[in-house]
Design a protein around this motif. Sequence first.
Motif, short mmCIF file in Angstrom:
data_model
loop_
_atom_site.label_atom_id
_atom_site.label_comp_id
_atom_site.label_asym_id
_atom_site.label_seq_id
_atom_site.Cartn_x
_atom_site.Cartn_y
_atom_site.Cartn_z
N ILE A 60 0.84 -1.21 0.00
CA ILE A 60 0.00 0.00 0.00
C ILE A 60 0.87 1.25 0.00
N ALA A 61 1.90 1.26 0.85
CA ALA A 61 2.81 2.41 0.93
C ALA A 61 3.49 2.66 -0.41
N LEU A 62 3.92 1.59 -1.07
CA LEU A 62 4.59 1.73 -2.35
C LEU A 62 3.64 2.24 -3.43
N LEU A 63 2.40 1.77 -3.40
CA LEU A 63 1.40 2.17 -4.38
C LEU A 63 0.98 3.63 -4.22
N LEU A 64 0.92 4.10 -2.97
CA LEU A 64 0.42 5.44 -2.70
C LEU A 64 1.52 6.51 -2.63
N GLY A 65 2.69 6.13 -2.18
CA GLY A 65 3.72 7.10 -1.84
C GLY A 65 4.13 8.04 -2.95
N TRP A 66 4.24 7.53 -4.16
CA TRP A 66 4.74 8.37 -5.28
C TRP A 66 3.78 9.52 -5.59
N THR A 67 2.49 9.35 -5.30
CA THR A 67 1.53 10.41 -5.61
C THR A 67 1.78 11.67 -4.77
N GLN A 68 2.43 11.50 -3.62
CA GLN A 68 2.66 12.61 -2.70
C GLN A 68 3.72 13.59 -3.20
N PHE A 69 4.47 13.18 -4.22
CA PHE A 69 5.53 14.05 -4.74
C PHE A 69 5.09 14.84 -5.98
N MET A 70 3.82 14.70 -6.34
CA MET A 70 3.28 15.44 -7.49
C MET A 70 2.81 16.81 -7.02
N LYS A 71 3.58 17.84 -7.36
CA LYS A 71 3.31 19.20 -6.87
C LYS A 71 1.92 19.69 -7.29
N THR A 72 1.54 19.40 -8.52
CA THR A 72 0.23 19.84 -9.02
C THR A 72 -0.89 19.21 -8.20
N PHE A 73 -0.74 17.93 -7.90
CA PHE A 73 -1.75 17.21 -7.11
C PHE A 73 -1.83 17.78 -5.69
N ARG A 74 -0.66 18.05 -5.09
CA ARG A 74 -0.63 18.61 -3.73
C ARG A 74 -1.33 19.95 -3.67
N ASN A 75 -1.06 20.80 -4.65
CA ASN A 75 -1.62 22.14 -4.65
C ASN A 75 -3.12 22.15 -4.97
N ARG A 76 -3.53 21.26 -5.87
CA ARG A 76 -4.93 21.25 -6.30
C ARG A 76 -5.83 20.52 -5.31
N TYR A 77 -5.27 19.45 -4.69
CA TYR A 77 -6.09 18.64 -3.78
C TYR A 77 -5.38 18.47 -2.43
N PRO A 78 -5.24 19.52 -1.66
CA PRO A 78 -4.50 19.44 -0.39
C PRO A 78 -5.13 18.47 0.61
#
Length: 204
Positions: A60-78
Amino acid sequence: MMQRIFWILLVVFAIIIGLYPSIYFIIDRKFGLLSTKSDEILASGLWNICFYIHIFFGGIALLLGWTQFMKTFRNRYPQRHRKIGKIYILSVLLSSSAGIYIGFFATGGIISSLGFISLGVVWFSVTWMAFSTIKKKKIIEHQKLMIYSYAMCFAAVTLRLWLPLLVVASGNFVTGYIMVAWLCWIPNLIFAKFFIQRTLVTHS
């Protein structure tokens, strides 16, 4: 261009290896690394609980972790970023704790055990510190520690890339496994350090 290729490869490997543990829930238990374990270990209830906690939550950690480094995703969906982050951190704390325990029974004896136990301790520690720093609103420190955390998480991928090469090079599975207990995560840690210096430090 190279950065884009690197990112694509990281995501592809994260998804493939993140889903890999599901195989252990479907087919015969004497599969993969379990085929190297003794009947005594495989009969241990505690070992089995820790093994499945380790691979399930690690996946689960491996599947989810990479999404946290997407700046656009972080800014759009905090909000989503925070929710996924909480799931990632909980998954890591469970997987690393279980991994520390099963590390004592690693194939190859004391040297490989120390390698995997050290990996578990480092993974748990940097992730817990990442959680602590974000609670204190220390954003940059949190980002650095999360990079280290996912680098340790990615050891699940690099182990599977290194192991066949090391087995062929050494001519022996156990020797290759002893080496991969350290090589699956120490180069990741070094890479994470240089990546942080190149991105967060130079642009802060």
